[in-house]
Write a protein that holds these residues in place. Structure first.
Motif, short mmCIF file in Angstrom:
data_model
loop_
_atom_site.label_atom_id
_atom_site.label_comp_id
_atom_site.label_asym_id
_atom_site.label_seq_id
_atom_site.Cartn_x
_atom_site.Cartn_y
_atom_site.Cartn_z
N ARG A 24 -0.25 8.37 9.00
CA ARG A 24 0.82 9.10 7.88
C ARG A 24 1.91 9.53 8.47
O ARG A 24 3.11 9.48 8.25
CB ARG A 24 -0.11 9.94 6.78
CG ARG A 24 0.86 10.46 5.68
CD ARG A 24 0.09 11.47 4.93
NE ARG A 24 -0.77 10.83 3.96
CZ ARG A 24 -2.08 10.97 4.16
NH1 ARG A 24 -2.75 11.77 5.38
NH2 ARG A 24 -3.05 10.22 3.46
N LYS B 285 5.05 7.67 7.73
CA LYS B 285 5.69 7.96 6.63
C LYS B 285 6.51 9.32 7.23
O LYS B 285 7.58 9.23 7.12
CB LYS B 285 4.62 8.43 5.88
CG LYS B 285 5.32 9.19 4.54
CD LYS B 285 4.30 9.53 3.48
CE LYS B 285 4.94 10.10 2.25
NZ LYS B 285 3.74 10.43 1.08
N ASP C 99 8.63 8.03 10.14
CA ASP C 99 8.75 6.84 10.19
C ASP C 99 10.20 6.27 10.86
O ASP C 99 10.33 5.41 11.35
CB ASP C 99 8.82 6.22 8.65
CG ASP C 99 8.87 4.59 8.78
OD1 ASP C 99 8.47 3.79 9.65
OD2 ASP C 99 9.02 4.02 7.58
N GLN D 256 0.27 2.57 0.76
CA GLN D 256 0.41 4.21 -0.06
C GLN D 256 -1.01 4.91 0.64
O GLN D 256 -0.83 6.14 0.29
CB GLN D 256 0.61 4.04 -1.31
CG GLN D 256 1.90 3.26 -1.83
CD GLN D 256 3.15 3.63 -1.14
OE1 GLN D 256 3.24 5.01 -1.27
NE2 GLN D 256 3.91 2.66 -0.71
N SER E 128 2.72 -0.16 6.82
CA SER E 128 3.39 0.94 5.62
C SER E 128 4.56 1.30 6.11
O SER E 128 5.43 1.03 7.38
CB SER E 128 2.52 2.32 5.65
OG SER E 128 3.01 3.07 4.58
N GLY E 129 5.43 2.03 5.33
CA GLY E 129 6.83 2.40 5.77
C GLY E 129 7.67 1.35 5.82
O GLY E 129 7.54 0.06 5.20
#
Length: 511
Positions: free
Chosen positions: A94, A98, A101, A424, A433-434
């Motif tokens: 994360r 995130k 990122d 997510q 992700s991202g």
């Protein structure tokens, strides 16, 4: 990995010894540079090779997971001349994908990028820049939008039926079929039809061979980590990757030249395919068009097909789970028709099986490496600029702090669970992700469950004679993707009444 071992054990001892002095100087220089900084913990490193020896035996994602068990969820490793950070927990993922990122959204360069991807002019290996933003926008709007994905529904059905027809005809003749080969052929055909309406067996065969050669090469090219060895190409990988690139561009040149010869005025907008869209975009060179297509071909062929193979592997290993999934399909669909994509959202256990397969067997086990564009801190540790960052998706999905009985294949863990696989929830990240999340995720989350449902609902799946579910192994082979080491040879026969297949448009030569 076998190639790496052969090089290190069979190379010239005298030559390697002559390089030690240069690498020792490099290591001393690097250590002086990092004096006073708090790097992430890691195991003791060896002269010359650093921590590279940890990747020589066994699977790299396994070895890095074991290091993390001892040193923590963020680890510093020195792989020859390459400094890297390996992340193995959802919290650290994360932070990288995130919170920071914007710092880690780029990609490292290297021999694979140089020899095949022409210094990152595609999408997957592109730095985080204006070209990346434009390419991703066009791919998401023109190929992977909800409307565009829905427009390919009939094509996906056609390709799946063609696969079933082949499987049933082989099964009728009592011939066992390699499931990976069957799925790879289907998805290369599907992907090329989506991209440039190619359905020529010879060209698809050539493309599949190129993709197979490329994915079997793997990310770990020894000369990338020991650049002084690059001119010698002791592993043969530099020459091999160059050859793969040349073969691909020669094939795509012929496809593009043929397209440009066609009378574009005879095409309406509805007939345009993705190649037409890219060629009409003046901001992309021919090489960039070819590389964007290559990115999609590689991702679209292997990841989905290999995930289906892993799912069938686990279902065969767990007959009770196979039976439960078949019962759900029989109850929801019945035995008077075949599964349609519209049914997928109503098949809760099927979706759970797919999610559990993605958790336990992420085919991109170490993802595509990220790259820090500036110095930063993660979890209190200093991460220098230009550091390679690898996310061990295999370890994250098997984290015992997050998952109960993490090594057990148990789809029911996803029933009534809020955890999804779309990027997510950082406990399971098969698509990343991202900013670098896989743009083809939504297509994969249709194609994989649809094909899995067809195999389980429409087929009787048998192992070779004399084998039981206890004989189905999960041994891995590490390359660009993590696949089964041993072929999964199966006998596939019709499970439903013949009339069901005929009504759906599936005709057989034996009927």
């Amino acid at each position: 990995m076998e190639d790496l071992i052969a090089v290190l054990t069979g190379g010239s001892v005298q030559f390697l010894a002559a390089l030690v002095f240069l690498y020792v100087l490099l290591k001393i220089f690097n250590r002086v540079r990092y004096t006073g900084r708090k790097r992430p913990p890691g195991p003791p490193s060896l002269p010359l090779i650093g921590h590279f020896h940890h990747l020589l035996f066994g699977m790299p994602h396994h070895s890095l997971a074991k290091i993390a068990e001892k040193y923590g969820s963020i680890v510093w490793v020195e792989l020859g001349a390459v400094n890297a950070v390996v992340v193995t927990s959802s919290d650290m993922a994360r932070e990288v994908l995130k919170t920071q990122d914007h710092i880690f959204a780029s990609r490292p360069s290297g021999i694979v990028v140089e020899k095949v991807f022409k210094k990152a002019q595609g999408l997957v290996w592109s730095p985080f820049n204006d070209h990346f933003r434009l390419a991703r926008k066009i791919i998401l709007t023109e190929l992977f939008s909800e409307k565009r994905i829905d427009s390919f529904k009939d094509l996906r059905r056609q390709m799946t039926f063609r696969t079933l027809r082949t499987a049933f005809e082989e099964g009728h003749a009592k011939h066992y079929i390699n499931l990976a080969d069957l799925m790879h052929n289907q998805f290369i055909s599907l992907t090329t039809r989506m991209l440039f309406q190619l359905d020529r067996h010879a060209q698809n065969k050539d493309l599949l061979e190129i993709v197979d050669d490329f994915t079997s090469a793997g990310w770990f090219v020894i000369e990338e980590f020991f650049p002084l060895l690059k001119p010698l190409d002791l592993s043969g990988q530099v020459r091999r990757l160059k050859n793969i690139g040349e073969r691909y561009f020669e094939l795509l040149d012929s496809i593009i030249d043929n397209r440009l010869k066609e009378n574009s005025n005879s095409k309406s907008n509805t007939e345009e395919d993705f190649l037409d869209v890219l060629l009409a975009t003046s901001k992309f060179s021919r090489v960039q068009v070819q590389l964007l297509l290559l990115d999609i071909i590689i991702v679209g062929t292997d990841t989905s097909s290999d995930t289906i193979v892993w799912a069938i592997t686990e279902l065969l290993r767990h007959p009770n789970i196979m039976e439960r999934l078949q019962s759900e399909l029989d109850d929801a669909i019945g035995k008077e028709r075949l599964v349609e994509e519209a049914d997928l959202n109503n098949l809760e256990y099927l979706q759970a099986v797919v999610k559990e397969t993605l958790r336990l067997h992420p085919v991109a086990a170490l993802g595509v490496p990220h790259y820090s564009t500036e110095a930063t801190k993660v979890a209190g540790y200093d991460i220098p600029a230009n550091t390679r960052v690898m996310l061990n998706l295999y370890a994250i999905g098997r984290d015992p702090k997050v998952w109960e009985n993490p090594l057990k294949f148990d789809p029911s863990r996803f029933l009534n669970s809020s955890i999804d696989v779309k990027g997510q929830h950082y406990e399971v990240l098969p698509f990343g992700s991202g900013r670098r999340k896989c743009p083809g995720m939504n297509l994969a989350l249709v194609s994989v469950p649809y094909n899995l449902a067809q195999l389980v609902h429409a087929c009787t799946i048998s192992l070779p004679k004399g084998l039981t579910h206890l004989d189905v192994d999960v041994e891995e082979k590490f390359g660009m993707t993590v696949v089964r080491r041993n072929p999964l040879n199966l006998l596939l026969k019709r499970r439903l009444p013949s009339e069901v297949y005929r009504r759906a448009g599936l005709q057989f030569s034996d009927v």
